[in-house]
Structure formats: structure tokens, C-alpha cells
Motif scaffolding. Structure first.
Motif, PDB file in Angstrom:
ATOM      1  N   LYS A  47       7.413  -0.058   5.224  1.00  0.00           N
ATOM      2  CA  LYS A  47       8.847   0.110   5.488  1.00  0.00           C
ATOM      3  C   LYS A  47       9.360   1.431   4.923  1.00  0.00           C
ATOM      4  CE  LYS A  47      13.318  -2.174   4.810  1.00  0.00           C
ATOM      5  NZ  LYS A  47      14.026  -3.350   4.242  1.00  0.00           N
ATOM      6  N   PHE A  48       8.739   1.897   3.845  1.00  0.00           N
ATOM      7  CA  PHE A  48       9.142   3.157   3.237  1.00  0.00           C
ATOM      8  C   PHE A  48       8.515   4.367   3.923  1.00  0.00           C
ATOM      9  CE2 PHE A  48      10.726   0.424  -0.005  1.00  0.00           C
ATOM     10  CZ  PHE A  48      11.649   1.150  -0.723  1.00  0.00           C
ATOM     11  N   ASP A  49       7.644   4.124   4.887  1.00  0.00           N
ATOM     12  CA  ASP A  49       6.992   5.218   5.607  1.00  0.00           C
ATOM     13  C   ASP A  49       7.884   5.683   6.754  1.00  0.00           C
ATOM     14  OD1 ASP A  49       5.280   7.026   6.780  1.00  0.00           O
ATOM     15  OD2 ASP A  49       3.999   5.495   7.697  1.00  0.00           O
ATOM     16  N   LYS A  50       8.455   6.857   6.607  1.00  0.00           N
ATOM     17  CA  LYS A  50       9.325   7.417   7.646  1.00  0.00           C
ATOM     18  C   LYS A  50       8.590   8.418   8.535  1.00  0.00           C
ATOM     19  CE  LYS A  50      12.590   5.114   5.680  1.00  0.00           C
ATOM     20  NZ  LYS A  50      13.005   3.816   6.257  1.00  0.00           N
ATOM     21  N   GLY A  51       7.279   8.545   8.320  1.00  0.00           N
ATOM     22  CA  GLY A  51       6.490   9.395   9.194  1.00  0.00           C
ATOM     23  C   GLY A  51       6.189  10.766   8.630  1.00  0.00           C
ATOM     24  N   THR A  52       6.872  11.165   7.568  1.00  0.00           N
ATOM     25  CA  THR A  52       6.651  12.489   7.009  1.00  0.00           C
ATOM     26  C   THR A  52       6.243  12.450   5.531  1.00  0.00           C
ATOM     27  OG1 THR A  52       9.017  12.679   6.494  1.00  0.00           O
ATOM     28  CG2 THR A  52       8.275  13.575   8.598  1.00  0.00           C
ATOM     29  N   GLU A  53       6.497  11.322   4.842  1.00  0.00           N
ATOM     30  CA  GLU A  53       6.207  11.234   3.417  1.00  0.00           C
ATOM     31  C   GLU A  53       4.710  11.116   3.164  1.00  0.00           C
ATOM     32  OE1 GLU A  53       8.126   9.210   5.092  1.00  0.00           O
ATOM     33  OE2 GLU A  53      10.140   9.162   4.240  1.00  0.00           O
ATOM     34  N   ASN A  54       4.248  11.753   2.101  1.00  0.00           N
ATOM     35  CA  ASN A  54       2.880  11.543   1.653  1.00  0.00           C
ATOM     36  C   ASN A  54       2.764  10.169   1.008  1.00  0.00           C
ATOM     37  OD1 ASN A  54       2.012  14.123   2.466  1.00  0.00           O
ATOM     38  ND2 ASN A  54       2.752  15.026   0.549  1.00  0.00           N
ATOM     39  N   ASP A  83       1.419   9.184  -1.735  1.00  0.00           N
ATOM     40  CA  ASP A  83       1.719   9.119  -3.166  1.00  0.00           C
ATOM     41  C   ASP A  83       3.216   8.992  -3.408  1.00  0.00           C
ATOM     42  OD1 ASP A  83       1.806  11.833  -2.170  1.00  0.00           O
ATOM     43  OD2 ASP A  83       2.076  12.503  -4.239  1.00  0.00           O
ATOM     44  N   LYS A  84       4.036   9.684  -2.609  1.00  0.00           N
ATOM     45  CA  LYS A  84       5.485   9.596  -2.746  1.00  0.00           C
ATOM     46  C   LYS A  84       5.974   8.201  -2.352  1.00  0.00           C
ATOM     47  CE  LYS A  84       5.947  13.933  -3.938  1.00  0.00           C
ATOM     48  NZ  LYS A  84       5.837  14.896  -2.884  1.00  0.00           N
TER      49      LYS A  84
END
Length: 252
Positions: free
Chosen positions: A143-150, A152-153
Motif C-alpha cells: 500500500k505504501f508503494d507508489k511506484g517510485t519509492e525504493n 528501503d524507504k
């Protein structure tokens, strides 16, 4: 509580870590010799191949072989489970790692510890009775994956979030691989994060990071002991290794 490792390395390193995981699961020197016998699994990937395996058979009783090439490098997650009280044990389906499809790719995740699945299940619209806390955690990570985040972040954000909502009730040792899809290629990355309450500070809960000529890996303390990175007192014995700082994500 479980034993695990994540690696970005060659065949030799992965196979050695696998052997150490088997030994750690059969006799956990940092947990009174307990066995981690509630199934195990792995996810191995590079741009050319993926291998996914899960079983309810204890890792030290299984005969699974790895089909890896000597000339390639791989991202790999391995996990040997010791099911927490109250978590479902229904065969291979509840073994880690979990694969979660996102709108832009795929996340593979394994977890050692306990989070309050009744709280976080509300945020991902899942029935907590049907899932382990770790699988629900996987959906939360996606859910926290917006497509650009690494990755680790993302792990850092999720760690902070479960504390903010009161779901941080035990160890939060999480390893993950993220595969982002683009029009002409894919991008693969991996990371780990280790966290646990101050009152629970002990050798069993620590994770160890190593980087050398064969690659990099993060692993449970017991795996690190059998791999030759820790002594029986939990002290580092290898110059290429460190104990992961609590709450700090590491790219693997």
C-alpha cells in the motif's frame, strides 16, 4: 519467531547462507536450542529467472535443491518459520515469503516478529482471521508503494506507521525484494529493517549485515552465528559485518 536472510549475491554465497539457515533452524543457539519447524520457503530472482518455493516441511527435514547458475547474481529471500501463538498453520500457504502484486510491480516479503494484524488489517481491507500477521504486513507494505519509492524507504515508512497506529507489539525484522516494471525493463531492489522494543534487547532479535566480494546480505543473528559472523556471545567476528541499527533501513 523465525529465522531469515535476504541476499544480493552469487550462487556460492546464497548456498552458504542456506546451509547456515538450516543449522540455525535445527538448533537455535540464541533461543535455547529451539527448532524453527513450521515450514519454510524462498524467492530467488534476477532479470532472467525467478524461483519460488514454499512448504510446511521443516527446512532441516527438507531436501530442496537450488537451481542456480555459477555465473549469475541473484536477489534472494529465505525464511524458516516458527509460528507465533495464535497465527494460522495451514501448510505451505502460511510459510514465508509472501508475494504481493502492486499496481507497478511485485513485492516479496518475509518477517520475523509480531505485529497487531487486527489493527493493520483494517487499512488493507482483509479479514485478520484468514491471514498471518506477516502476510497482512506484506499488503500494508504494498500500500505504501507508489511506484517510485525504493524498498528501503517503504520499509522505513511502514515501520513508523505501525508504531503510530499502535500495531508495533513485538519484533519488526522485515526483509523485502521489490520489482518495478517499466515499458522496456524491470528494476529489482532489496532491503531490510530491524526493530524491536528496548525492553526486548537481546541477541536473538538482532540482524546482521555483511558486504564482501560475493555480494551483500542481511540475516537473523542465529544464521549469522552459523555463517561465522557472530560468536556465541553475539559479538561480531567478521570485519565485513555490522549489527543492524534498530529502525534504520539497509539496501542489500
Amino acid at each position: 519467531m523465525c529465522r531469515l536472510f535476504v541476499s544480493n549475491s552469487n550462487k556460492s554465497m546464497i548456498e552458504s547462507l542456506y546451509k547456515s539457515l538450516v543449522e540455525a533452524s535445527n538448533y537455535d543457539i540464541f533461543n535455547g536450542g529451539r527448532k524453527h519447524d513450521t515450514g519454510w520457503g524462498y524467492f530467488i530472482v534476477n532479470p532472467d529467472i525467478s524461483l519460488y518455493y514454499k512448504t510446511s516441511t521443516p527446512i532441516f527435514k527438507d531436501k530442496a535443491l537450488l537451481n542456480l547458475s555459477d555465473n549469475s547474481k541473484y536477489y534472494a529471500i529465505f525464511h524458516s518459520r516458527l509460528a507465533a501463538e495464535g497465527q494460522p498453520v495451514r501448510g505451505f500457504i502460511d510459510s514465508h515469503p509472501y508475494l504481493i502484486h502492486t499496481s507497478t510491480g511485485l513485492i516479496a516479503l518475509a518477517h520475523n516478529g509480531i505485529v497487531d494484524k487486527n489493527i493493520i488489517s483494517k487499512d488493507v481491507n482483509l479479514n485478520p482471521k484468514l491471514y498471518t500477521d506477516s502476510e497482512i504486513l506484506g499488503f500494508l507494505v504494498s500500500k505504501f508503494d507508489k511506484g517510485t519509492e525504493n524498498i528501503d524507504k517503504i520499509l522505513y515508512q511502514v515501520n513508523k506507521y505501525i508504531k503510530d497506529v499502535g500495531a508495533f507489539i513485538g519484533t519488526f525484522n522485515v526483509i523485502a525484494i521489490k520489482i518495478d516494471r517499466f515499458y522496456d525493463t524491470v528494476k529489482i531492489s532489496s532491503a531490510c529493517i530491524s526493530d524491536y522494543p528496548e525492553k526486548d534487547e537481546n541477541n536473538y532479535k538482532k540482524m546482521i549485515l555483511i558486504k564482501n566480494k560475493n555480494g551483500s546480505a542481511a540475516m537473523s543473528s542465529t544464521v549469522a552465528y552459523y555463517y561465522g559472523l557472530l560468536d556465541s556471545f553475539g559479538k561480531i567476528t567478521n570485519k565485513d559485518s555490522i549489527i543492524c541499527e534498530k529502525g534504520l533501513p539497509y539496501i542489500i
